[in-house]
Design a protein around this motif. Structure first.
Motif, PDB file in Angstrom:
ATOM      1  N   GLU A 177      71.570 -41.951  18.620  1.00  0.00           N
ATOM      2  CA  GLU A 177      70.988 -42.071  17.241  1.00  0.00           C
ATOM      3  C   GLU A 177      71.160 -43.421  16.826  1.00  0.00           C
ATOM      4  OE1 GLU A 177      73.459 -39.613  14.949  1.00  0.00           O
ATOM      5  OE2 GLU A 177      72.753 -37.581  15.977  1.00  0.00           O
ATOM      6  N   PHE A 178      70.076 -43.993  16.174  1.00  0.00           N
ATOM      7  CA  PHE A 178      70.073 -45.476  16.032  1.00  0.00           C
ATOM      8  C   PHE A 178      71.381 -45.851  15.100  1.00  0.00           C
ATOM      9  CE2 PHE A 178      65.297 -45.250  16.670  1.00  0.00           C
ATOM     10  CZ  PHE A 178      65.224 -45.871  17.875  1.00  0.00           C
ATOM     11  N   VAL A 179      71.340 -44.923  13.988  1.00  0.00           N
ATOM     12  CA  VAL A 179      72.502 -44.828  12.957  1.00  0.00           C
ATOM     13  C   VAL A 179      73.167 -43.500  12.851  1.00  0.00           C
ATOM     14  CG1 VAL A 179      71.773 -46.810  11.699  1.00  0.00           C
ATOM     15  CG2 VAL A 179      71.187 -44.523  10.888  1.00  0.00           C
ATOM     16  N   PRO A 180      74.217 -43.364  12.427  1.00  0.00           N
ATOM     17  CA  PRO A 180      74.964 -41.844  12.563  1.00  0.00           C
ATOM     18  C   PRO A 180      74.283 -40.966  11.833  1.00  0.00           C
ATOM     19  CG  PRO A 180      76.646 -43.427  12.473  1.00  0.00           C
ATOM     20  CD  PRO A 180      75.561 -44.253  12.572  1.00  0.00           C
ATOM     21  N   THR A 181      73.768 -39.892  12.232  1.00  0.00           N
ATOM     22  CA  THR A 181      72.864 -39.000  11.398  1.00  0.00           C
ATOM     23  C   THR A 181      73.501 -37.555  11.185  1.00  0.00           C
ATOM     24  OG1 THR A 181      70.880 -40.149  12.210  1.00  0.00           O
ATOM     25  CG2 THR A 181      70.682 -37.836  11.237  1.00  0.00           C
ATOM     26  N   GLU A 182      73.539 -37.041  10.028  1.00  0.00           N
ATOM     27  CA  GLU A 182      74.384 -35.696   9.922  1.00  0.00           C
ATOM     28  C   GLU A 182      73.572 -34.721  10.625  1.00  0.00           C
ATOM     29  OE1 GLU A 182      75.794 -32.695   6.315  1.00  0.00           O
ATOM     30  OE2 GLU A 182      75.091 -35.034   5.865  1.00  0.00           O
ATOM     31  N   GLY A 183      73.964 -33.838  11.554  1.00  0.00           N
ATOM     32  CA  GLY A 183      73.113 -32.598  12.101  1.00  0.00           C
ATOM     33  C   GLY A 183      73.153 -32.863  13.372  1.00  0.00           C
ATOM     34  N   THR A 184      72.513 -31.785  14.323  1.00  0.00           N
ATOM     35  CA  THR A 184      72.673 -31.864  15.514  1.00  0.00           C
ATOM     36  C   THR A 184      71.023 -31.525  15.982  1.00  0.00           C
ATOM     37  OG1 THR A 184      74.750 -31.088  15.740  1.00  0.00           O
ATOM     38  CG2 THR A 184      73.107 -30.678  17.946  1.00  0.00           C
ATOM     39  N   TYR A 185      70.297 -32.178  16.804  1.00  0.00           N
ATOM     40  CA  TYR A 185      68.990 -32.186  16.806  1.00  0.00           C
ATOM     41  C   TYR A 185      68.400 -31.947  18.250  1.00  0.00           C
ATOM     42  CZ  TYR A 185      69.163 -33.958  12.249  1.00  0.00           C
ATOM     43  OH  TYR A 185      69.594 -34.179  10.975  1.00  0.00           O
ATOM     44  N   GLY A 186      69.371 -31.969  19.341  1.00  0.00           N
ATOM     45  CA  GLY A 186      68.885 -31.318  20.527  1.00  0.00           C
ATOM     46  C   GLY A 186      69.979 -30.550  21.213  1.00  0.00           C
ATOM     47  N   ILE A 187      69.396 -29.452  22.185  1.00  0.00           N
ATOM     48  CA  ILE A 187      70.514 -28.582  22.983  1.00  0.00           C
ATOM     49  C   ILE A 187      70.323 -29.100  24.541  1.00  0.00           C
ATOM     50  CG2 ILE A 187      70.839 -26.307  23.517  1.00  0.00           C
ATOM     51  CD1 ILE A 187      69.130 -25.549  20.714  1.00  0.00           C
TER      52      ILE A 187
END
Length: 422
Positions: free
Chosen positions: A129-139
């Motif tokens: 992630e370019f900057v910390p992002t809330e959530g999970t986006y890949g398994i």
């Protein structure tokens, strides 16, 4: 800040006639259609088998799998047209970073199967992630591992020991060379092959988050990559004469035919090597880049992950498909065919060419490929090849720093704005 990076990864796309047709209607004989598009043409047969198994055992969902040539370009073009599949199967690289930033991936934090995934690979994806992002986006599904492949039969015949430090590796190379055998085959005519030893050295010698550190302005590649560059040059002394005249297929064939004792490449090359010599006994070990054996880490990244698209109306059905893909039997079938590393924890049988890396995999001692953070426009593989030909460390590193700023201005601004506000 989301959606601002979309122009970066969609800047160069194929014309509309090359688009895959979208799934259109959401039913197939009354079933919910889940469209999965993946970028692994070498795994088409496996996915076809899995899709057939799924469709024969599910009455309410039909799995449609596509693996187009140049899949990433096709996907980006579809995204521009807002023609989204339900699931995409992609690698853990900078394209994934762009997709997160563009806010087109669904948050899969609620997917129960995440609890079975090796945390090391979850962390690797979060690091992209370019900057910390809330959530999970890949398994994460499967990974590969890079370091040094070696001819196990040849090593046993000569009594050579696996090195655990840089000094031991150089001593081994000198010993092999003294016995009239070529230590390495490189095949650097294909520029991408230059990244294999580069990445394997960098995980030992540079911070895992060096690209983020450079983006934040706290360091430069000139300071962090010098030892990596110098040791890349040193390795050339132990390879074939004229390594830039031979490509990947040449190197695989030469190694398969016993023309070198070792090959600096990843596990992904084993099927190609064994297509030449099916009986070759191949093992591998991590690149011992430093003088401290305790500092060794496995160069491993997510080779295939599944992402659910945010606009998919069938998230629960997509999860059911991913549940099926993550069943142990189906993962093992993929591992056997592709010589891959499972991202799911469990009792899987790894290919014998991963014996020397099994300890690192089971313990989670792994670090992602540095090039997964490099923008494709920067053509780092070609830069490394040019550097290895010209052998000018200072010029190479200076260009690396200047080109990084040139091709990452928006990302650097994003990172620095984020840090200033947090």
């Amino acid at each position: 800040m989301r959606k601002k990076m979309v122009s970066l990864f969609l800047a160069c796309i194929m014309p509309a006639p090359l688009l895959l047709a979208g799934c259109g209607d959401s039913s197939h004989d009354g079933k919910t259609v889940i469209e999965l598009v993946h970028y692994k043409p070498e795994a088409v047969d496996i996915f076809e088998q899995v899709a057939e198994k799924f469709n024969s055992t599910h009455d309410d969902i039909y799995l449609k799998v596509e693996a187009p040539n140049d899949a990433m370009t096709i996907l980006k073009t579809r995204f521009v047209r807002e023609d989204y599949p339900d699931i995409i199967g992609i690698g853990g690289d900078i394209n994934y970073s762009y997709f997160i930033d563009s806010d087109i991936l669904a948050d899969v934090s609620d997917y129960a199967g995440m609890s079975d995934i090796n945390q090391g690979y979850v962390d690797i994806l979060e690091g992209l992630e370019f900057v910390p992002t809330e959530g999970t986006y890949g398994i994460p599904y499967v990974a590969n591992a890079a370091g040094i492949l070696y001819n196990r039969e040849m090593f046993e015949e000569h009594g050579w020991q696996i090195p655990t430090t840089w000094e031991e590796l150089i001593t081994l190379c000198d010993t092999i060379q003294a016995e009239g055998i070529l230590p390495f085959y490189f095949g650097f005519k294909d520029t991408w092959t230059c990244l294999a030893p580069w990445n394997a050295l960098a995980v030992d010698l540079a911070p895992a988050d060096v690209c983020k550190q450079v983006n934040s302005g706290s360091t430069k590649f000139t300071d962090q990559y010098r030892e990596v560059a110098e040791k890349m040059l040193q390795l050339l002394d132990y390879g074939e004469e004229g390594p830039f005249a031979y490509g990947y297929n040449d190197a695989c064939t030469a190694f398969a035919n016993g023309e070198s004792a070792m090959y600096t490449i990843g596990s992904y090359a084993v099927p190609q090597i064994q297509s030449v010599n099916p009986d070759m006994d191949i093992d591998s070990f991590v690149m011992p880049g430093s003088s401290d054996a305790n500092g060794n880490t496995l160069n491993s990244g997510v080779d295939l992950q599944f992402c659910v698209m945010k606009d998919s109306p069938n998230k629960e059905a997509a999860y059911e498909v991913i549940d099926f893909l993550l069943e142990d039997e189906n993962i093992q079938m993929y591992l056997d065919d592709q010589k891959a590393v499972p991202c799911k924890s469990g009792d899987f049988t790894l290919a014998s060419n991963l014996d020397g890396m099994a300890e690192y995999i089971s313990s989670g001692n792994m670090t992602d490929y540095q090039d997964h953070y490099y923008p494709s426009e920067m053509a780092v593989d070609a830069q490394i090849q040019t550097f290895l030909i010209n052998k000018d460390v200072d010029k190479f590193l200076a260009k690396f720093d200047s080109d990084w700023v040139r091709y990452n201005r928006d990302i650097i601004r994003m990172v620095q704005d984020y840090e200033a506000s947090h």
